[in-house]
Design an enzyme around this catalytic site. Structure first.
Site, PDB file in Angstrom:
ATOM      1  N   ALA A 209      38.266  -3.289   8.488  1.00  0.00           N
ATOM      2  CA  ALA A 209      39.205  -4.320   8.923  1.00  0.00           C
ATOM      3  C   ALA A 209      39.027  -4.608  10.410  1.00  0.00           C
ATOM      4  O   ALA A 209      39.084  -5.759  10.852  1.00  0.00           O
ATOM      5  CB  ALA A 209      40.634  -3.875   8.652  1.00  0.00           C
TER       6      ALA A 209
ATOM      7  N   ASP B 231      35.904  -6.654  10.891  1.00  0.00           N
ATOM      8  CA  ASP B 231      36.133  -8.052  10.511  1.00  0.00           C
ATOM      9  C   ASP B 231      36.903  -8.798  11.592  1.00  0.00           C
ATOM     10  O   ASP B 231      36.620  -9.950  11.907  1.00  0.00           O
ATOM     11  CB  ASP B 231      36.918  -8.129   9.196  1.00  0.00           C
ATOM     12  CG  ASP B 231      36.072  -7.652   8.031  1.00  0.00           C
ATOM     13  OD1 ASP B 231      34.827  -7.644   8.171  1.00  0.00           O
ATOM     14  OD2 ASP B 231      36.651  -7.278   6.995  1.00  0.00           O
TER      15      ASP B 231
ATOM     16  N   SER C  58      -4.766  -4.093   6.123  1.00  0.00           N
ATOM     17  CA  SER C  58      -4.423  -3.567   4.798  1.00  0.00           C
ATOM     18  C   SER C  58      -4.745  -2.081   4.791  1.00  0.00           C
ATOM     19  O   SER C  58      -5.269  -1.536   5.768  1.00  0.00           O
ATOM     20  CB  SER C  58      -5.192  -4.312   3.719  1.00  0.00           C
ATOM     21  OG  SER C  58      -6.567  -4.173   3.964  1.00  0.00           O
ATOM     22  N   LEU C  59      -4.397  -1.425   3.697  1.00  0.00           N
ATOM     23  CA  LEU C  59      -4.587   0.020   3.608  1.00  0.00           C
ATOM     24  C   LEU C  59      -5.560   0.344   2.491  1.00  0.00           C
ATOM     25  O   LEU C  59      -5.447  -0.216   1.405  1.00  0.00           O
ATOM     26  CB  LEU C  59      -3.247   0.682   3.264  1.00  0.00           C
ATOM     27  CG  LEU C  59      -2.280   0.984   4.389  1.00  0.00           C
ATOM     28  CD1 LEU C  59      -0.938   1.397   3.817  1.00  0.00           C
ATOM     29  CD2 LEU C  59      -2.844   2.089   5.272  1.00  0.00           C
TER      30      LEU C  59
ATOM     31  N   GLU D  65       4.128   9.315   5.733  1.00  0.00           N
ATOM     32  CA  GLU D  65       5.256   8.397   5.518  1.00  0.00           C
ATOM     33  C   GLU D  65       5.299   7.991   4.057  1.00  0.00           C
ATOM     34  O   GLU D  65       4.278   7.622   3.500  1.00  0.00           O
ATOM     35  CB  GLU D  65       5.043   7.135   6.381  1.00  0.00           C
ATOM     36  CG  GLU D  65       4.744   7.463   7.832  1.00  0.00           C
ATOM     37  CD  GLU D  65       4.253   6.249   8.636  1.00  0.00           C
ATOM     38  OE1 GLU D  65       4.320   5.119   8.134  1.00  0.00           O
ATOM     39  OE2 GLU D  65       3.800   6.470   9.771  1.00  0.00           O
TER      40      GLU D  65
ATOM     41  N   LYS E  43       5.388   5.696   1.025  1.00  0.00           N
ATOM     42  CA  LYS E  43       4.938   4.311   0.968  1.00  0.00           C
ATOM     43  C   LYS E  43       5.969   3.503   0.199  1.00  0.00           C
ATOM     44  O   LYS E  43       6.050   3.566  -1.021  1.00  0.00           O
ATOM     45  CB  LYS E  43       3.563   4.217   0.299  1.00  0.00           C
ATOM     46  CG  LYS E  43       2.999   2.821   0.355  1.00  0.00           C
ATOM     47  CD  LYS E  43       1.546   2.795  -0.061  1.00  0.00           C
ATOM     48  CE  LYS E  43       0.973   1.381   0.060  1.00  0.00           C
ATOM     49  NZ  LYS E  43       1.654   0.423  -0.813  1.00  0.00           N
TER      50      LYS E  43
ATOM     51  N   ASP F 257       7.810   0.637  -1.668  1.00  0.00           N
ATOM     52  CA  ASP F 257       7.277  -0.412  -2.522  1.00  0.00           C
ATOM     53  C   ASP F 257       8.082  -1.683  -2.286  1.00  0.00           C
ATOM     54  O   ASP F 257       9.016  -1.996  -3.007  1.00  0.00           O
ATOM     55  CB  ASP F 257       7.363   0.035  -3.985  1.00  0.00           C
ATOM     56  CG  ASP F 257       6.417  -0.757  -4.859  1.00  0.00           C
ATOM     57  OD1 ASP F 257       5.639  -1.566  -4.312  1.00  0.00           O
ATOM     58  OD2 ASP F 257       6.467  -0.569  -6.080  1.00  0.00           O
TER      59      ASP F 257
ATOM     60  N   TYR G 174       7.564   0.780  10.225  1.00  0.00           N
ATOM     61  CA  TYR G 174       6.538   1.826  10.227  1.00  0.00           C
ATOM     62  C   TYR G 174       5.480   1.652  11.304  1.00  0.00           C
ATOM     63  O   TYR G 174       4.547   2.451  11.389  1.00  0.00           O
ATOM     64  CB  TYR G 174       5.872   1.970   8.853  1.00  0.00           C
ATOM     65  CG  TYR G 174       5.188   0.703   8.338  1.00  0.00           C
ATOM     66  CD1 TYR G 174       4.050   0.195   8.950  1.00  0.00           C
ATOM     67  CD2 TYR G 174       5.685   0.040   7.222  1.00  0.00           C
ATOM     68  CE1 TYR G 174       3.425  -0.937   8.480  1.00  0.00           C
ATOM     69  CE2 TYR G 174       5.069  -1.099   6.738  1.00  0.00           C
ATOM     70  CZ  TYR G 174       3.940  -1.589   7.373  1.00  0.00           C
ATOM     71  OH  TYR G 174       3.330  -2.718   6.906  1.00  0.00           O
TER      72      TYR G 174
ATOM     73  N   LYS H 291      -1.801   7.133  -3.604  1.00  0.00           N
ATOM     74  CA  LYS H 291      -0.903   6.497  -4.562  1.00  0.00           C
ATOM     75  C   LYS H 291      -0.522   7.425  -5.717  1.00  0.00           C
ATOM     76  O   LYS H 291      -1.343   8.218  -6.189  1.00  0.00           O
ATOM     77  CB  LYS H 291      -1.577   5.233  -5.153  1.00  0.00           C
ATOM     78  CG  LYS H 291      -1.992   4.207  -4.116  1.00  0.00           C
ATOM     79  CD  LYS H 291      -0.811   3.414  -3.584  1.00  0.00           C
ATOM     80  CE  LYS H 291      -0.405   2.326  -4.528  1.00  0.00           C
ATOM     81  NZ  LYS H 291      -1.246   1.133  -4.467  1.00  0.00           N
TER      82      LYS H 291
ATOM     83  N   CYS I 266      21.380  -0.897 -42.964  1.00  0.00           N
ATOM     84  CA  CYS I 266      20.672   0.198 -42.300  1.00  0.00           C
ATOM     85  C   CYS I 266      19.279   0.384 -42.902  1.00  0.00           C
ATOM     86  O   CYS I 266      19.150   0.497 -44.120  1.00  0.00           O
ATOM     87  CB  CYS I 266      21.498   1.481 -42.448  1.00  0.00           C
ATOM     88  SG  CYS I 266      20.621   2.946 -41.889  1.00  0.00           S
TER      89      CYS I 266
ATOM     90  N   CYS J   7      19.448   4.042 -44.848  1.00  0.00           N
ATOM     91  CA  CYS J   7      20.280   4.342 -46.015  1.00  0.00           C
ATOM     92  C   CYS J   7      20.810   3.100 -46.721  1.00  0.00           C
ATOM     93  O   CYS J   7      21.440   3.208 -47.779  1.00  0.00           O
ATOM     94  CB  CYS J   7      21.443   5.251 -45.623  1.00  0.00           C
ATOM     95  SG  CYS J   7      22.723   4.390 -44.672  1.00  0.00           S
TER      96      CYS J   7
ATOM     97  N   CYS K 257      25.085   1.712 -38.109  1.00  0.00           N
ATOM     98  CA  CYS K 257      25.047   1.938 -39.550  1.00  0.00           C
ATOM     99  C   CYS K 257      26.398   2.537 -39.933  1.00  0.00           C
ATOM    100  O   CYS K 257      26.895   3.443 -39.267  1.00  0.00           O
ATOM    101  CB  CYS K 257      23.911   2.910 -39.872  1.00  0.00           C
ATOM    102  SG  CYS K 257      24.134   3.780 -41.427  1.00  0.00           S
TER     103      CYS K 257
ATOM    104  N   CYS L 199      24.227   8.810 -44.401  1.00  0.00           N
ATOM    105  CA  CYS L 199      22.936   8.295 -43.930  1.00  0.00           C
ATOM    106  C   CYS L 199      22.070   9.466 -43.472  1.00  0.00           C
ATOM    107  O   CYS L 199      22.438  10.194 -42.545  1.00  0.00           O
ATOM    108  CB  CYS L 199      23.137   7.319 -42.780  1.00  0.00           C
ATOM    109  SG  CYS L 199      21.578   6.737 -42.073  1.00  0.00           S
TER     110      CYS L 199
HETATM  111  O1  D41 Z   1       5.678   2.103   3.632  1.00  0.00           O
HETATM  112  C1  D41 Z   1       4.751   1.306   3.583  1.00  0.00           C
HETATM  113  N1  D41 Z   1       4.662   0.458   2.581  1.00  0.00           N
HETATM  114  C2  D41 Z   1       3.712   1.272   4.652  1.00  0.00           C
HETATM  115  C3  D41 Z   1       2.786   0.240   4.668  1.00  0.00           C
HETATM  116  C4  D41 Z   1       3.637   2.270   5.659  1.00  0.00           C
HETATM  117  N2  D41 Z   1       4.539   3.305   5.707  1.00  0.00           N
HETATM  118  N3  D41 Z   1       2.692   2.214   6.599  1.00  0.00           N
HETATM  119  C5  D41 Z   1       1.768   1.210   6.617  1.00  0.00           C
HETATM  120  N4  D41 Z   1       0.835   1.193   7.583  1.00  0.00           N
HETATM  121  C6  D41 Z   1      -0.091   0.237   7.632  1.00  0.00           C
HETATM  122  C7  D41 Z   1      -1.124   0.284   8.718  1.00  0.00           C
HETATM  123  C8  D41 Z   1      -1.686   1.662   8.862  1.00  0.00           C
HETATM  124  C9  D41 Z   1      -2.244  -0.663   8.410  1.00  0.00           C
HETATM  125  C10 D41 Z   1      -0.460  -0.117   9.994  1.00  0.00           C
HETATM  126  C11 D41 Z   1       1.793   0.170   5.645  1.00  0.00           C
HETATM  127  C12 D41 Z   1       0.799  -0.842   5.764  1.00  0.00           C
HETATM  128  N5  D41 Z   1      -0.124  -0.773   6.754  1.00  0.00           N
HETATM  129  C13 D41 Z   1       0.682  -1.989   4.863  1.00  0.00           C
HETATM  130  N6  D41 Z   1       1.607  -2.496   4.092  1.00  0.00           N
HETATM  131  C14 D41 Z   1       1.100  -3.544   3.434  1.00  0.00           C
HETATM  132  C15 D41 Z   1      -0.164  -3.708   3.806  1.00  0.00           C
HETATM  133  C16 D41 Z   1      -0.468  -2.753   4.718  1.00  0.00           C
END
Ligand code: D41
Length: 675
Positions: free
Chosen positions: A41, A44, A89-90, A121, A123, A125, A233, A322, A416, A419, A434, A440
């Site tokens: 409250a 707000d 990318s990774l 860390e 990952k 999704d 991250y 993964k 059913c 039975c 059923c 049954c």
């Molecule tokens: O948690 C994640 N999805 C995550 C993605 C993470 N913890 N660290 C990440 N670090 C990188 C780099 C090392 C390239 C800086 C990432 C990604 N990349 C990432 N997520 C999507 C494409 C790349």
């Protein structure tokens, strides 16, 4: 200043600045730290005061004002944004061996280094995004896109309450790009899907798709209504002094700047530690409040990262390890209805076998007829199947583009399939049943399997196959018949013999000594699961008292609402049940008298737990409450005394607030337990 808009007096300017600072701090405490500083409250009220000031003096509105989280109007399409530094990318690894290869390559390139420290860390999704801060103020955000350029989602990201609109530092870098993952917490995802299902709308297949859908809303107001969150991250471009020398330190700095960092992030000393961490988090992943699909390992030291450099678009110093995929596509070969213990008909899809979640799956549940119709799964369809952890595989969705010609909607059978008794569906309920009851064979089998199962009477050696054999042979029609089985007739069964028969009879004899809670659970009363059975047992203390209780008396039990109470009374009123019950008792089933009324500092207090506790598991918390005489219930009602809210609490917290129930955070809970 435009004509007509009064210029703001100094007092208003100062007050607006103070309110912005306060509200930012409240937001951070509430959304980023899960540790509210003031009641809702009060929050707000401050926000409304600021809105009123800004309405009166529009010149006071700043880009970082907390009133600006929602407010911009829908856009026609997203503008393209070029990232100042490409978003890399990774590379992926799917086995320990591939991870070790990665570490060998890293150490090989660095020369003499014996072991490399890694930042590990979870990952997330979700979706990778880049957020830009200029002189400490949030100015822009973009999706990752192709890594070079993405879409401008500045207004949508702004609606995420845990995102700081101004960095919490006196000396912000001139420019800072932060990178992180936008995701939808599981509790919010489930709520969103429940709401969509209740309206008969399509649900999202997974939290990632739901998050993507929410971010791509052209109307930020819609985006704001979706429960998104953001973990940071890393960083892209920085103008100004370097923020850290190592990844672990960088994350600490970003945390101080006001960002949320995934709490399970750590720095470890070697690749062996990385693999151990992977095992640990893998075992815990289904209890996390968000979805992760692996772990990212990053060489911790930036100096080493710089020496390693990149190949193509991926850094040589990082890799994503993964988990096996939990979702896969396959085709539906048939749809059948299984009959459960209480007669409930569950549609099950027979599938072309598919490897998912680490096992081969050839059946998947469709839950109930409403779900089947909502998803409109048909024989011949290509579907997404999900198997997460120990959860039964389920059909998540149909791929409509892959539907062959000439398919038909699947209807609920009128009788059913086992039975032939009529199938009944109570108006407004999802479950069709059923009506054959113990007549049954399917219901009979399930009733007895449940009766003998580990968490019920725990009859060792009486597995599903044997129960089916006993019912098919006509030796057992109700659980009571188990106690009159004869050795000679048992021994004559297929794959049995005298020795196994004797062993089974001994196990049945042994199971006669049980507890009231187990016995009540074993009876398989509709709507009474293990925890409700335990609550009934401890409240009534004996079977006679429970059998004599009426609906109102049963509702005095924590956890027992009108549905449970009605089912319990109906069970004991039923003549056939009463006969089975009397025979069971006559066969010598017995249990020790329960201890007298619970004692302890929390005697009679009812707790509900929601969210994740940092210091102990849910089971520990339940035990500690019980040890002090309290009880834990699964749902919030007027009978609840305390709701313990951990991290990412669910809708139970909202319910508790609406009922005015005392809410404890973890620290307060620990204090109540006595440290
Ligand atoms: O948690 C994640 N999805 C995550 C993605 C993470 N913890 N660290 C990440 N670090 C990188 C780099 C090392 C390239 C800086 C990432 C990604 N990349 C990432 N997520 C999507 C494409 C790349």
């Amino acid at each position: 200043m435009s004509a007509g808009a009064p210029s703001a007096p100094d007092a208003a300017v100062r007050r607006a600045a103070e309110l912005r600072r306060l509200i930012d701090r409240y937001n951070h405490r509430y959304y980023a730290l899960d540790d509210p500083e003031v009641p809702d409250a009060e929050y707000d009220q401050r926000l409304r005061e600021l809105q009123a000031l800004e309405a009166r003096y529009p010149a006071l509105v700043t880009a970082d004002s907390p009133t600006q989280r929602v407010g911009t109007s829908p856009v026609a399409a997203f503008a393209e944004v070029r990232h100042r530094r490409p978003m890399l990318s990774l590379d992926n690894a799917f086995s320990d061996e591939e991870v070790r290869d990665f570490d060998r390559r890293v150490r090989g390139r660095l020369g003499t280094v014996p072991a490399v420290a890694y930042s590990v860390e979870p990952k997330l999704d979700g979706l990778a995004v880049n957020a830009t801060y200029e002189d400490g103020v949030y100015t822009r955000a973009a999706t990752r896109g192709d890594g070079e350029k993405g879409e401008d989602i500045t207004a949508n990201l702004r609606t995420i309450r845990s995102l700081p609109l101004r960095l919490h530092t006196r000396a912000p870098p001139r420019l800072l790009e932060v990178r992180g993952e936008v995701y939808m917490p599981l509790a919010g995802f489930r709520r969103l899907n429940e709401q969509a299902a209740a309206r008969g709308e399509k649900t999202f297949v997974n939290p990632r798709n739901a998050a993507a859908g929410a971010l791509r809303q052209l109307d930020p107001a819609v985006s704001a209504s979706r429960p998104l969150d953001f973990f940071v991250y890393g960083i892209g471009d920085v103008e100004g002094e370097a923020l850290a020398e190592r990844q672990g330190e960088l994350l600490e700095t970003l945390r101080r700047f006001g960002f949320r960092i995934c709490p399970h992030t750590r720095v470890v000393a070697s690749i062996d530690d990385c693999l151990r961490y992977f095992q640990e988090i893998g075992a815990e992943r289904h209890r996390l409040p968000f979805q992760i699909d692996g772990v990212v390992y990053k060489v911790d030291e930036f100096a080493l990262q710089r020496r390693l450099g990149f190949v193509a678009r991926a850094p040589r110093w990082a890799i994503a390890h993964k988990f096996p995929a939990e979702e896969a596509m396959t085709t539906v070969r048939g749809i059948e209805f299984q009959v459960g213990r209480t007669g409930a008909l569950t549609p099950v899809a027979r599938l072309a076998p598919i490897h998912v979640g680490g096992v081969t799956v050839s059946n998947a549940t469709l839950h109930n007829i409403d779900e089947l119709h909502r998803k409109d799964v048909r024989i011949g369809d290509t579907v997404v199947v999900r198997r997460a952890g120990d959860v039964i595989p389920e059909v998540v969705a149909v791929i409509p583009e892959r539907r062959p010609r000439g398919t038909h909607r699947v209807e609920l059978p009128a009788v059913c399939p086992v039975c032939g008794s009529p199938v009944e569906r109570v108006e407004g309920q999802a479950i069709a049943r059923c009506t054959g009851g113990r007549r049954c064979p399917a219901q009979r089998k399930e009733e007895i399997k449940h009766f003998a199962s580990r968490r019920a009477l725990d009859i060792e050696g009486l597995g599903d196959k044997l129960v089916e054999q006993l019912v098919d042979a006509g030796l057992v029609k109700s659980p009571a018949d188990l106690f009159t089985l004869e050795e000679a007739r048992l021994a004559a069964l297929d794959r049995m013999g005298e020795k196994s028969a004797r062993k089974l009879l001994a196990a049945i004899e042994h199971a006669k000594r049980t507890t009231l809670a187990r016995f009540l659970n074993a009876l398989g009363i509709r709507d009474v699961g293990e925890s409700t059975a335990a609550a009934l047992a401890s409240h009534f203390g004996g079977l006679d008292a429970l059998r004599a209780a009426d609906v109102a008396q049963i509702q005095e039990v924590p956890d027992a609402g009108p549905v449970v109470a009605t089912s319990v009374v109906a069970y004991f009123r039923d003549r056939a049940n009463a006969a089975v019950l009397d025979r069971l008792l006559a066969s010598g089933i017995h249990w020790p008298k329960p201890p007298a009324v619970a004692r302890g500092p929390l005697a009679g207090k009812v707790f509900v737990l929601t969210g994740t506790l940092e210091g102990c598991t849910r089971e520990d918390a339940t035990e500690r409450i019980a040890a002090r005489g309290g009880k834990v219930s699964g749902s919030v009602s007027k009978k609840t005394d305390y709701v313990v809210a951990g991290r990412d609490p669910g809708s139970k917290l909202d319910k508790a607030r609406s009922l005015g129930i005392t809410i404890l955070d973890e620290a307060a809970f620990v204090r109540l337990l006595g440290g």
